[in-house]
Design a protein around this motif. Sequence first.
Motif, PDB file in Angstrom:
ATOM      1  N   THR A 193      41.611  41.039  32.799  1.00  0.00           N
ATOM      2  CA  THR A 193      40.465  41.949  32.803  1.00  0.00           C
ATOM      3  C   THR A 193      39.146  41.227  33.063  1.00  0.00           C
ATOM      4  N   LEU A 194      38.888  40.174  32.328  1.00  0.00           N
ATOM      5  CA  LEU A 194      37.602  39.476  32.490  1.00  0.00           C
ATOM      6  C   LEU A 194      37.454  38.920  33.902  1.00  0.00           C
ATOM      7  N   ARG A 195      38.520  38.372  34.439  1.00  0.00           N
ATOM      8  CA  ARG A 195      38.459  37.833  35.793  1.00  0.00           C
ATOM      9  C   ARG A 195      38.278  38.946  36.814  1.00  0.00           C
ATOM     10  N   LEU A 196      38.932  40.091  36.602  1.00  0.00           N
ATOM     11  CA  LEU A 196      38.762  41.230  37.515  1.00  0.00           C
ATOM     12  C   LEU A 196      37.312  41.702  37.527  1.00  0.00           C
ATOM     13  N   ILE A 197      36.723  41.853  36.353  1.00  0.00           N
ATOM     14  CA  ILE A 197      35.337  42.320  36.275  1.00  0.00           C
ATOM     15  C   ILE A 197      34.399  41.304  36.932  1.00  0.00           C
ATOM     16  N   ALA A 198      34.693  40.008  36.775  1.00  0.00           N
ATOM     17  CA  ALA A 198      33.877  38.980  37.430  1.00  0.00           C
ATOM     18  C   ALA A 198      33.976  39.096  38.949  1.00  0.00           C
ATOM     19  N   LEU A 199      35.160  39.377  39.463  1.00  0.00           N
ATOM     20  CA  LEU A 199      35.330  39.561  40.912  1.00  0.00           C
ATOM     21  C   LEU A 199      34.604  40.816  41.390  1.00  0.00           C
ATOM     22  N   TYR A 200      34.637  41.874  40.562  1.00  0.00           N
ATOM     23  CA  TYR A 200      33.908  43.098  40.918  1.00  0.00           C
ATOM     24  C   TYR A 200      32.409  42.811  41.023  1.00  0.00           C
ATOM     25  N   ARG A 201      31.896  42.014  40.096  1.00  0.00           N
ATOM     26  CA  ARG A 201      30.454  41.710  40.117  1.00  0.00           C
ATOM     27  C   ARG A 201      30.090  40.890  41.358  1.00  0.00           C
ATOM     28  N   GLN A 202      30.960  39.985  41.752  1.00  0.00           N
ATOM     29  CA  GLN A 202      30.695  39.214  42.967  1.00  0.00           C
ATOM     30  C   GLN A 202      30.610  40.124  44.186  1.00  0.00           C
ATOM     31  N   LYS A 203      31.539  41.084  44.259  1.00  0.00           N
ATOM     32  CA  LYS A 203      31.536  41.978  45.413  1.00  0.00           C
ATOM     33  C   LYS A 203      30.398  42.989  45.322  1.00  0.00           C
ATOM     34  N   ALA A 204      30.030  43.393  44.110  1.00  0.00           N
ATOM     35  CA  ALA A 204      28.938  44.354  43.938  1.00  0.00           C
ATOM     36  C   ALA A 204      27.599  43.770  44.356  1.00  0.00           C
ATOM     37  N   ALA A 205      27.491  42.458  44.388  1.00  0.00           N
ATOM     38  CA  ALA A 205      26.233  41.814  44.785  1.00  0.00           C
ATOM     39  C   ALA A 205      25.996  41.873  46.289  1.00  0.00           C
ATOM     40  N   ARG A 206      26.996  42.310  47.026  1.00  0.00           N
ATOM     41  CA  ARG A 206      26.853  42.391  48.480  1.00  0.00           C
ATOM     42  C   ARG A 206      26.328  43.776  48.869  1.00  0.00           C
ATOM     43  N   THR A 207      26.369  44.063  50.166  1.00  0.00           N
ATOM     44  CA  THR A 207      25.918  45.359  50.668  1.00  0.00           C
ATOM     45  C   THR A 207      27.104  46.147  51.191  1.00  0.00           C
ATOM     46  N   GLY A 208      26.929  47.463  51.249  1.00  0.00           N
ATOM     47  CA  GLY A 208      27.987  48.331  51.752  1.00  0.00           C
ATOM     48  C   GLY A 208      28.357  49.402  50.744  1.00  0.00           C
ATOM     49  N   LYS A 209      29.134  50.366  51.191  1.00  0.00           N
ATOM     50  CA  LYS A 209      29.522  51.484  50.338  1.00  0.00           C
ATOM     51  C   LYS A 209      30.393  51.027  49.171  1.00  0.00           C
ATOM     52  N   VAL A 210      31.330  50.111  49.448  1.00  0.00           N
ATOM     53  CA  VAL A 210      32.209  49.631  48.376  1.00  0.00           C
ATOM     54  C   VAL A 210      31.401  48.912  47.307  1.00  0.00           C
ATOM     55  N   SER A 211      30.496  48.064  47.720  1.00  0.00           N
ATOM     56  CA  SER A 211      29.667  47.330  46.754  1.00  0.00           C
ATOM     57  C   SER A 211      28.799  48.280  45.952  1.00  0.00           C
ATOM     58  N   GLU A 212      28.275  49.298  46.604  1.00  0.00           N
ATOM     59  CA  GLU A 212      27.435  50.278  45.898  1.00  0.00           C
ATOM     60  C   GLU A 212      28.234  51.034  44.852  1.00  0.00           C
ATOM     61  N   ALA A 213      29.465  51.434  45.205  1.00  0.00           N
ATOM     62  CA  ALA A 213      30.309  52.145  44.245  1.00  0.00           C
ATOM     63  C   ALA A 213      30.700  51.246  43.077  1.00  0.00           C
ATOM     64  N   LEU A 214      30.973  49.976  43.355  1.00  0.00           N
ATOM     65  CA  LEU A 214      31.291  49.039  42.283  1.00  0.00           C
ATOM     66  C   LEU A 214      30.089  48.824  41.362  1.00  0.00           C
ATOM     67  N   ARG A 215      28.891  48.749  41.938  1.00  0.00           N
ATOM     68  CA  ARG A 215      27.678  48.579  41.114  1.00  0.00           C
ATOM     69  C   ARG A 215      27.500  49.753  40.165  1.00  0.00           C
ATOM     70  N   GLU A 216      27.821  50.952  40.630  1.00  0.00           N
ATOM     71  CA  GLU A 216      27.679  52.133  39.784  1.00  0.00           C
ATOM     72  C   GLU A 216      28.638  52.080  38.597  1.00  0.00           C
ATOM     73  N   ILE A 217      29.890  51.683  38.858  1.00  0.00           N
ATOM     74  CA  ILE A 217      30.867  51.581  37.765  1.00  0.00           C
ATOM     75  C   ILE A 217      30.455  50.503  36.766  1.00  0.00           C
ATOM     76  N   LEU A 218      30.020  49.363  37.265  1.00  0.00           N
ATOM     77  CA  LEU A 218      29.597  48.281  36.381  1.00  0.00           C
ATOM     78  C   LEU A 218      28.336  48.651  35.611  1.00  0.00           C
ATOM     79  N   ARG A 219      27.440  49.407  36.240  1.00  0.00           N
ATOM     80  CA  ARG A 219      26.219  49.844  35.552  1.00  0.00           C
ATOM     81  C   ARG A 219      26.572  50.760  34.381  1.00  0.00           C
ATOM     82  N   ILE A 220      27.486  51.707  34.625  1.00  0.00           N
ATOM     83  CA  ILE A 220      27.898  52.622  33.558  1.00  0.00           C
ATOM     84  C   ILE A 220      28.605  51.851  32.449  1.00  0.00           C
TER      85      ILE A 220
END
Length: 364
Positions: A193-220
Amino acid sequence: MAAVMHNFKPYPSDRDVGMAAEALVTAHPCLKELGSVSGWYGWKIFLKFKMGNYRTKLARSGCVEVAVNSGKRSINNPDKDHPHSKIKRARRAEVNYLPNFPRGENQTSLEEMRIQILQEVEKSEKNLILIEKLMQMTFALRRQEIVQENPLVRDFLEKWPALRMESQVSAEFQRITNVNLRNQFFSELDRHTLRLIALYRQKAARTGKVSEALREILRICDLQEVQDVHMKRNAALRALPLYLREEDPEFFKSWSAEEVDRPDITNTPVAIVSMVTEGTPSEVDLSPASTAILVEGDFVISNIPRMADSFALLFGLMYVLHLDYPKKLINTFTFIQKVLMGLDDGKPLKPCLLNLKNDLLLRE
């Protein structure tokens, strides 16, 4: 050799037969082929024919797991299916795919047990020990029905209502795979879990629809007052399809308990429904009041406390009800099967899944 190989797999792959041939030559060096690069290629071809002949003998003797594929096209029956089409065999590392009836039991006796299960489930105070015993005895009857007849989920569950119970979904999954559903799922999920969330944060720092959707989940997730293991599990599973670039708007549904008219679910094949008691349901809800599993427009299991529990039970139902993975979420469920559950079918992982698996093995 054919009998020993059949004990592992009735339908071994080319790779499996090659490993058996190599093991044979290694154990008995006198059998090594002179002039051959591998020393066992001829034995591999020979064992393939032997396995086919052995399956034919078993089918004639009444072995259900191979007899189900007999009676295909031949010279005398040119109108039937091609011998290599629609082969019913284990494709997702099932151990007990299509077992024979227990010794001393037949269709009639097992049907009587099914009716007894039906009567027991309808009682207000269920005898769970008796239900477990009868479900174990009638396992072969269910597998033959679900594999050979491929009934509608609603019709099948009407005959076997005990499979709407969470405990029996887990028990049936273990009968099929010899793997404990909850223990394996949550132990591996918590490990990554912790490693998955860390990978999500790395991808959320980029641009694009996928990154934007990941940022929303991590923000919530970050805004939640309680950051416990359940919240992290929900976030890891909710963002997994997005990270794998899969999107199915029909899979995650949110309903408000205040709504009188529920949305149309008739054509929904598979979904996890989050129930919200207060406010307007949002597209991403990591702490719903309860969840439910929807299969073919029917609520199979309701009032599940957490989303991660729904994910685990839904994966179990894929095996129990002999369902295909949702087309838009194949990579997500393949990841759960091979990485989290350890059910390897011998096929190589797709590049995106292999990269994710390798990333999880790296230290943070």
